[in-house]
Design a protein around this motif. Structure first.
Motif, mmCIF file in Angstrom:
data_model
loop_
_atom_site.group_PDB
_atom_site.id
_atom_site.type_symbol
_atom_site.label_atom_id
_atom_site.label_comp_id
_atom_site.label_asym_id
_atom_site.label_seq_id
_atom_site.Cartn_x
_atom_site.Cartn_y
_atom_site.Cartn_z
ATOM 1 N N MET A 1 0.842 -1.182 0.000
ATOM 2 C CA MET A 1 0.000 0.000 0.000
ATOM 3 C C MET A 1 0.882 1.238 0.000
ATOM 4 N N ALA A 2 0.407 2.250 -0.608
ATOM 5 C CA ALA A 2 1.201 3.456 -0.811
ATOM 6 C C ALA A 2 1.321 4.306 0.452
ATOM 7 N N ILE A 3 0.255 4.421 1.186
ATOM 8 C CA ILE A 3 0.240 5.327 2.326
ATOM 9 C C ILE A 3 0.373 4.521 3.616
ATOM 10 N N THR A 4 1.307 4.910 4.456
ATOM 11 C CA THR A 4 1.440 4.231 5.737
ATOM 12 C C THR A 4 0.322 4.683 6.675
ATOM 13 N N LYS A 5 0.124 3.929 7.709
ATOM 14 C CA LYS A 5 -0.922 4.244 8.677
ATOM 15 C C LYS A 5 -0.675 5.603 9.323
ATOM 16 N N GLU A 6 0.570 5.906 9.625
ATOM 17 C CA GLU A 6 0.900 7.181 10.254
ATOM 18 C C GLU A 6 0.630 8.356 9.312
ATOM 19 N N ALA A 7 0.988 8.184 8.049
ATOM 20 C CA ALA A 7 0.754 9.249 7.073
ATOM 21 C C ALA A 7 -0.734 9.484 6.867
ATOM 22 N N LYS A 8 -1.494 8.401 6.860
ATOM 23 C CA LYS A 8 -2.946 8.511 6.693
ATOM 24 C C LYS A 8 -3.571 9.225 7.892
ATOM 25 N N THR A 9 -3.129 8.872 9.086
ATOM 26 C CA THR A 9 -3.629 9.521 10.293
ATOM 27 C C THR A 9 -3.298 11.013 10.276
ATOM 28 N N GLU A 10 -2.101 11.342 9.828
ATOM 29 C CA GLU A 10 -1.681 12.741 9.740
ATOM 30 C C GLU A 10 -2.555 13.514 8.745
ATOM 31 N N LEU A 11 -2.828 12.916 7.585
ATOM 32 C CA LEU A 11 -3.686 13.575 6.599
ATOM 33 C C LEU A 11 -5.095 13.790 7.148
ATOM 34 N N ILE A 12 -5.617 12.790 7.820
ATOM 35 C CA ILE A 12 -6.962 12.908 8.390
ATOM 36 C C ILE A 12 -7.000 14.021 9.423
ATOM 37 N N SER A 13 -5.983 14.095 10.272
ATOM 38 C CA SER A 13 -5.975 15.136 11.306
ATOM 39 C C SER A 13 -5.820 16.535 10.704
ATOM 40 N N GLN A 14 -5.172 16.658 9.561
ATOM 41 C CA GLN A 14 -5.005 17.966 8.923
ATOM 42 C C GLN A 14 -6.275 18.460 8.242
ATOM 43 N N TYR A 15 -7.048 17.558 7.648
ATOM 44 C CA TYR A 15 -8.162 17.969 6.801
ATOM 45 C C TYR A 15 -9.543 17.717 7.389
ATOM 46 N N ARG A 16 -9.622 17.172 8.592
ATOM 47 C CA ARG A 16 -10.938 16.868 9.155
ATOM 48 C C ARG A 16 -11.682 18.125 9.589
ATOM 49 N N ARG A 17 -12.996 18.004 9.642
ATOM 50 C CA ARG A 17 -13.842 19.124 10.053
ATOM 51 C C ARG A 17 -14.027 19.147 11.564
ATOM 52 N N ALA A 18 -14.188 17.973 12.155
ATOM 53 C CA ALA A 18 -14.423 17.874 13.591
ATOM 54 C C ALA A 18 -13.462 16.839 14.173
ATOM 55 N N GLU A 19 -13.496 16.678 15.472
ATOM 56 C CA GLU A 19 -12.560 15.794 16.161
ATOM 57 C C GLU A 19 -12.689 14.337 15.705
ATOM 58 N N GLN A 20 -13.887 13.843 15.514
ATOM 59 C CA GLN A 20 -14.101 12.443 15.146
ATOM 60 C C GLN A 20 -14.326 12.248 13.647
ATOM 61 N N ASP A 21 -14.036 13.251 12.851
ATOM 62 C CA ASP A 21 -14.295 13.199 11.419
ATOM 63 C C ASP A 21 -13.187 12.441 10.693
ATOM 64 N N SER A 22 -13.587 11.473 9.880
ATOM 65 C CA SER A 22 -12.610 10.793 9.033
ATOM 66 C C SER A 22 -13.171 10.512 7.651
ATOM 67 N N GLY A 23 -14.372 11.006 7.368
ATOM 68 C CA GLY A 23 -14.995 10.684 6.091
ATOM 69 C C GLY A 23 -15.555 11.864 5.348
#
Length: 89
Positions: free
Chosen positions: A1-23
């Protein structure tokens, strides 16, 4: 897979709207952009990998659909997202 779990978590934390947002569309577009970037580099090295090319085209189409949805629903967030990701020059 191209994206590591840490990188994915970092992207989610940068672009999320709310604290529990991932989608939200912003998060989805950011994740797709990271995968598209990886596959683009892969295609530069492996020009005849047609299976990966098909997957890349599907990801680009999916991202375009999400951006279209975001553009129609919330223009300000759309403009901010494309500026942040460096899309649409």
């Amino acid at each position: 897979m191209a994206i590591t779990k840490e990188a994915k978590t970092e992207l989610i934390s940068q672009y999320r709207r709310a604290e529990q947002d991932s989608g939200s569309p912003e998060v989805q577009v950011a994740l797709l952009t990271a995968r598209i970037t990886y596959l683009t580099e892969h295609m530069r090295a492996h020009k005849k990998d047609f299976s990966s090319r098909r997957g890349l085209l599907k990801l680009v189409s999916q991202r375009a659909d999400l951006l279209k949805y975001l553009r129609e629903t919330d223009r300000e967030k759309y403009l901010a997202l494309i500026a942040r990701l460096g899309l649409r020059k």
